[in-house]
Design a protein around this motif. Sequence first.
Motif, PDB file in Angstrom:
ATOM      1  N   TYR A  92       0.828  -1.208   0.000  1.00  0.00           N
ATOM      2  CA  TYR A  92       0.000   0.000   0.000  1.00  0.00           C
ATOM      3  C   TYR A  92       0.866   1.262   0.000  1.00  0.00           C
TER       4      TYR A  92
ATOM      5  N   SER B 263      -8.958   4.638  -6.570  1.00  0.00           N
ATOM      6  CA  SER B 263      -9.584   4.950  -5.287  1.00  0.00           C
ATOM      7  C   SER B 263     -10.849   5.798  -5.403  1.00  0.00           C
TER       8      SER B 263
ATOM      9  N   PHE C 204     -11.961  -2.132  -4.206  1.00  0.00           N
ATOM     10  CA  PHE C 204     -11.714  -1.872  -2.791  1.00  0.00           C
ATOM     11  C   PHE C 204     -12.900  -1.162  -2.154  1.00  0.00           C
TER      12      PHE C 204
ATOM     13  N   ARG D 261     -12.192   4.045   5.942  1.00  0.00           N
ATOM     14  CA  ARG D 261     -11.477   3.294   6.976  1.00  0.00           C
ATOM     15  C   ARG D 261     -12.497   2.600   7.864  1.00  0.00           C
TER      16      ARG D 261
ATOM     17  N   ALA E 141     -10.036   6.386   2.604  1.00  0.00           N
ATOM     18  CA  ALA E 141      -9.086   5.276   2.628  1.00  0.00           C
ATOM     19  C   ALA E 141      -9.673   4.112   1.839  1.00  0.00           C
ATOM     20  N   PHE E 142      -8.803   3.270   1.288  1.00  0.00           N
ATOM     21  CA  PHE E 142      -9.288   2.085   0.588  1.00  0.00           C
ATOM     22  C   PHE E 142      -8.417   0.900   0.972  1.00  0.00           C
ATOM     23  N   GLY E 143      -9.041  -0.242   1.140  1.00  0.00           N
ATOM     24  CA  GLY E 143      -8.332  -1.453   1.522  1.00  0.00           C
ATOM     25  C   GLY E 143      -9.328  -2.558   1.795  1.00  0.00           C
ATOM     26  N   TRP E 144      -8.873  -3.628   2.421  1.00  0.00           N
ATOM     27  CA  TRP E 144      -9.747  -4.763   2.656  1.00  0.00           C
ATOM     28  C   TRP E 144      -9.612  -5.305   4.059  1.00  0.00           C
TER      29      TRP E 144
ATOM     30  N   TYR F 128      -6.710  -6.600   8.728  1.00  0.00           N
ATOM     31  CA  TYR F 128      -7.183  -5.422   8.008  1.00  0.00           C
ATOM     32  C   TYR F 128      -5.987  -4.667   7.444  1.00  0.00           C
TER      33      TYR F 128
ATOM     34  N   TYR G 238      -5.097  -1.097   4.703  1.00  0.00           N
ATOM     35  CA  TYR G 238      -5.638  -0.015   3.888  1.00  0.00           C
ATOM     36  C   TYR G 238      -4.579   1.027   3.569  1.00  0.00           C
TER      37      TYR G 238
ATOM     38  N   ASP H 102      -4.437   5.315   2.911  1.00  0.00           N
ATOM     39  CA  ASP H 102      -5.169   6.566   3.069  1.00  0.00           C
ATOM     40  C   ASP H 102      -4.314   7.666   2.446  1.00  0.00           C
TER      41      ASP H 102
ATOM     42  N   THR I 138      -6.664   1.068  14.597  1.00  0.00           N
ATOM     43  CA  THR I 138      -6.868   2.146  13.621  1.00  0.00           C
ATOM     44  C   THR I 138      -7.441   3.397  14.280  1.00  0.00           C
TER      45      THR I 138
END
Length: 153
Positions: free
Chosen positions: A49, A67, A88, A92, A103-106, A113, A115, A117, A142
């Motif tokens: 990331y 994003s 994604f 958050r 934020a983007f992630g999985w 987790y 992500y 940002d 987080t």
Amino acid sequence: MASRPGRRRCDPRAVESRPSADLGNNAEILCADIPSVGTATAHGLAAMYNAVLQGTLMDSARLAELSALAFEGVDRVFGNPAPMALGFPIGRIGAPAEENSVAFGWPGGGGSYAYADAPRGVAFALTKTRPVPNFDTALSVTTILADHLARTR
């Protein structure tokens, strides 16, 4: 897919509802080509990331495309709001609405987790050695990180 004689068939729902380190570290699981299961370290995910944010893996135009909001609706499996970028979820995990997180992630099985940002310049990952059926640890960590970043800005 038929199971082999003498072997207990794995219920895929058990992975999420009753995750365990034994299941997650099972040699057959680790070697299987399961599209929704990845094996990675927190350091490796955060580095990936970070490379996205730093422009090493893609340029800023591709990052903006990756994003940007591509879908907004309700997740038909879980029933929660699901703003999605290209591949994604956006936002958050646990972020309050007023944060307007982009934020983007999985989230991952067992409470992991990761992500990115971009506005905050944060690449984050947390992986679990003892899987659990919730994201309590990810939410706690987080939130601590977001609070720290809010105080330092």
